[in-house]
Design a protein around this motif. Structure first.
Motif, short mmCIF file in Angstrom:
data_model
loop_
_atom_site.label_atom_id
_atom_site.label_comp_id
_atom_site.label_asym_id
_atom_site.label_seq_id
_atom_site.Cartn_x
_atom_site.Cartn_y
_atom_site.Cartn_z
N THR A 89 0.89 -1.15 0.12
CA THR A 89 0.02 -0.12 0.07
C THR A 89 0.72 1.11 0.11
O THR A 89 0.49 2.08 -0.85
CB THR A 89 -1.00 0.14 1.19
N ARG A 90 1.85 1.34 0.70
CA ARG A 90 2.84 2.36 0.86
C ARG A 90 3.47 2.54 -0.73
O ARG A 90 3.69 3.67 -1.10
CB ARG A 90 3.75 2.16 1.84
N ARG A 91 3.86 1.59 -1.16
CA ARG A 91 4.40 1.70 -2.66
C ARG A 91 3.63 2.10 -3.46
O ARG A 91 3.80 3.25 -4.38
CB ARG A 91 5.26 0.34 -2.94
N THR A 92 2.37 1.88 -3.24
CA THR A 92 1.41 2.12 -4.60
C THR A 92 1.06 3.74 -4.11
O THR A 92 0.79 4.43 -5.16
CB THR A 92 -0.07 1.45 -4.17
N VAL A 93 0.63 4.01 -2.86
CA VAL A 93 0.53 5.43 -2.63
C VAL A 93 1.80 6.50 -2.90
O VAL A 93 1.43 7.44 -3.58
CB VAL A 93 0.30 5.87 -1.15
N SER A 94 3.05 6.11 -2.81
CA SER A 94 4.23 6.70 -3.16
C SER A 94 4.19 7.19 -4.38
O SER A 94 4.59 7.92 -5.08
CB SER A 94 5.55 6.32 -2.58
#
Length: 142
Positions: A41-46
């Motif tokens: 999720t963090r990679r997608t948002v970044s």
């Protein structure tokens, strides 16, 4: 049932060990799946943040163009023309189809490349432009 008390005690210890190992494995799997989902999720948002930042930069660049330059560049599916001549089409030598945005996120420098792909045919016989964004970095993790 068991005549050997040491064997019975050893069997009980082994059974308890197997039960505890199974419980520990289940807890570890649950914990790892949560951290993996959080990292994804963090990679997608970044990634979306990087693309949105570059998209804002490209939109600003396009909004500063004159109506004639905007129409010419949109018709040719180019980012901009190096030539200042607005009256004619931009030659292949002067046309630029991509724009690179350099964005720093969490102390890491990323390059987001906004690039026009080849003219895509439409159903009515015309063509349309497609703008794609690609994230490049020396690091694998966002």
């Amino acid at each position: 049932m068991f005549r050997n008390k040491k064997g019975a005690a050893l069997l009980q210890v082994l059974l308890i060990t197997v039960i505890l190992a199974g419980m520990a494995t289940m807890l570890l799997r649950a914990s790892l799946s949560r951290s993996t989902a959080a990292r994804h999720t963090r990679r997608t948002v970044s990634s979306q943040l990087l693309v949105n930042s570059c998209m804002a930069e490209v939109n600003t660049m396009w909004s500063l163009k004159s109506p004639q330059a905007f129409a010419r560049d949109m018709n040719q599916c180019i980012m901009y023309c190096k030539s200042n001549d607005i009256s004619s089409n931009c030659t292949a030598a002067n046309s630029v189809k991509s724009h690179t945005c350099e964005i720093e996120l969490n102390g890491v420098e990323y390059e987001v490349i906004a690039e026009f792909t080849e003219d895509l045919p439409t159903g009515d016989g015309g063509t349309k432009c497609e703008l794609t964004y690609t994230i490049q970095s020396d690091y694998d993790v966002l």
